[in-house]
Write a protein that holds these residues in place. Structure first.
Motif, mmCIF file in Angstrom:
data_model
loop_
_atom_site.group_PDB
_atom_site.id
_atom_site.type_symbol
_atom_site.label_atom_id
_atom_site.label_comp_id
_atom_site.label_asym_id
_atom_site.label_seq_id
_atom_site.Cartn_x
_atom_site.Cartn_y
_atom_site.Cartn_z
ATOM 1 N N LEU A 1 25.026 47.649 37.678
ATOM 2 C CA LEU A 1 25.342 46.254 37.266
ATOM 3 C C LEU A 1 26.388 46.123 35.991
ATOM 4 N N VAL A 2 26.005 47.032 35.163
ATOM 5 C CA VAL A 2 26.899 47.033 33.781
ATOM 6 C C VAL A 2 28.154 47.730 34.372
ATOM 7 N N GLY A 3 28.122 48.807 34.880
ATOM 8 C CA GLY A 3 29.659 49.376 35.395
ATOM 9 C C GLY A 3 30.431 48.449 36.096
ATOM 10 N N ALA A 4 29.949 47.730 37.067
ATOM 11 C CA ALA A 4 30.750 46.747 37.786
ATOM 12 C C ALA A 4 31.343 45.633 36.879
ATOM 13 N N TYR A 5 30.533 44.969 36.050
ATOM 14 C CA TYR A 5 31.085 43.952 35.389
ATOM 15 C C TYR A 5 31.974 44.407 34.289
ATOM 16 N N ARG A 6 31.821 45.744 33.648
ATOM 17 C CA ARG A 6 32.662 46.393 32.785
ATOM 18 C C ARG A 6 34.124 46.407 33.545
ATOM 19 N N ARG A 7 34.223 46.834 34.573
ATOM 20 C CA ARG A 7 35.355 47.135 35.321
ATOM 21 C C ARG A 7 36.026 45.712 35.536
ATOM 22 N N ARG A 8 35.061 44.592 35.830
ATOM 23 C CA ARG A 8 35.778 43.281 35.938
ATOM 24 C C ARG A 8 36.202 42.652 34.540
ATOM 25 N N MET A 9 35.630 42.845 33.661
ATOM 26 C CA MET A 9 36.068 42.516 32.172
ATOM 27 C C MET A 9 37.389 43.178 32.084
ATOM 28 N N SER A 10 37.420 44.376 32.106
ATOM 29 C CA SER A 10 38.762 45.104 32.126
ATOM 30 C C SER A 10 40.023 44.521 32.784
ATOM 31 N N SER A 11 39.716 44.088 33.915
ATOM 32 C CA SER A 11 40.679 43.829 34.911
ATOM 33 C C SER A 11 41.342 42.404 34.436
ATOM 34 N N LEU A 12 40.396 41.569 33.801
ATOM 35 C CA LEU A 12 40.768 40.322 33.219
ATOM 36 C C LEU A 12 41.559 40.545 31.864
ATOM 37 N N LEU A 13 41.023 41.636 31.155
ATOM 38 C CA LEU A 13 41.743 41.876 29.715
ATOM 39 C C LEU A 13 42.906 42.586 29.708
#
Length: 290
Positions: free
Chosen positions: A277-289
């Motif tokens: 779960l953390v890995g998935a949301y890290r990737r989503r955070m990076s895509s926004l940043l």
């Protein structure tokens, strides 16, 4: 400390049964061999944790207990110089080991390093666990009873502190964490619990979740309400719902309150145990940043 014969994955190892019950058995199932003694204080800390994990892992490994006072030949054969000492036997051979009483988090990492993961008792059990999450309030009641029955079991107190955090009983949880012995204070679960306390402190005098949800429904750009709701969800154990609120904050205004959306996500990543779960949301955070 004696072995509970009711535990199917824990047994006393002796010189007489060692070849059959440890060496030959390890060809199919890893065997953790715990060298201990009644007079050994650290053994009394480590033993219950090992026995708890043996039950939780449900046959993924078995625990062989060796009383060094009764089985001096075995202790000499393994060149045990201090206790507790633990060895892992796999495939009929000594695979690894360590001296001393490790905290539960490090024990789990040791097992994981050797490919030992918890096993569901049956497919039906796995379905029931997935479909019926524990009620944190019921869990608090259950753990209070177990702590009252065995007041010297610090692992149970840590479990109770974690359950209390999920119900919002922050002060009592903090008192339990403060009273933990040094070997448990650095356990992975205790470290995460401390991080949850930091989150929980943000909820002093915060509105109820339904009030925050109503505020967001009427004004989706109410990022303060989103932040508090996200914190409440994380503290209550609903990690994905909390991360969704923080991610939406980032999408709407990444610079809100001096970068609070990004900071909240990073703080949450330190608390949440679900690595996928953390890995998935890290990737989503990076895509926004980026």
């Amino acid at each position: 400390m004696t072995t509970d014969t009711a535990q199917p994955h824990v047994f006393d190892a002796t010189t007489a049964n060692f070849e059959a019950d440890v060496l030959r058995r390890s060809i199919e199932t890893p065997v953790l061999v715990d060298f201990w003694a009644e007079w050994c204080g650290p053994c009394k800390q480590l033993g219950p944790i090992l026995e708890k994990l043996a039950g939780e892992y449900n046959g993924a490994f078995v625990l062989a207990k060796v009383d060094v006072d009764k089985e001096q030949e075995l202790a000499a054969a393994f060149q045990v110089r201090s206790i507790p000492t633990v060895f892992l036997v796999k495939g009929g051979q000594l695979a690894d080991g360590f001296p001393g009483a490790l905290p539960e988090g490090q024990l789990r990492e040791f097992l994981k390093h050797h490919g030992i993961e918890p096993a569901a008792s049956t497919a039906q059990d796995a379905v029931e666990v997935a479909s019926a999450p524990l009620d944190p309030h019921a869990e608090v009641v259950r753990l209070r009873g177990e702590v009252a029955a065995t007041p010297d079991d610090d692992n149970l107190k840590l479990d109770l502190a974690l359950a209390l955090l999920k119900t919002g009983a922050v002060r009592e949880a903090e008192q339990l964490l403060d009273a933990l012995p040094a070997n448990l204070a650095h356990d992975d679960r205790a470290v995460r619990a401390r991080s949850r306390l930091g989150f929980a402190a943000l909820l002093d005098n915060a509105p109820a979740p339904e009030v925050l949800e109503a505020a967001i429904a009427s004004n989706p750009d109410d990022l303060r309400a989103r932040h508090l709701l996200g914190v409440q969800r994380i503290v209550a154990g609903d990690s994905q719902a909390g991360l969704e609120q923080f991610l939406e904050m980032l999408r709407r205004d990444r610079n809100f309150d001096d970068g609070l959306p990004r900071k909240s996500l990073i703080d949450a990543f330190r608390i949440i145990e679900d690595e996928d779960l953390v890995g998935a949301y890290r990737r989503r955070m990076s895509s926004l940043l980026f």
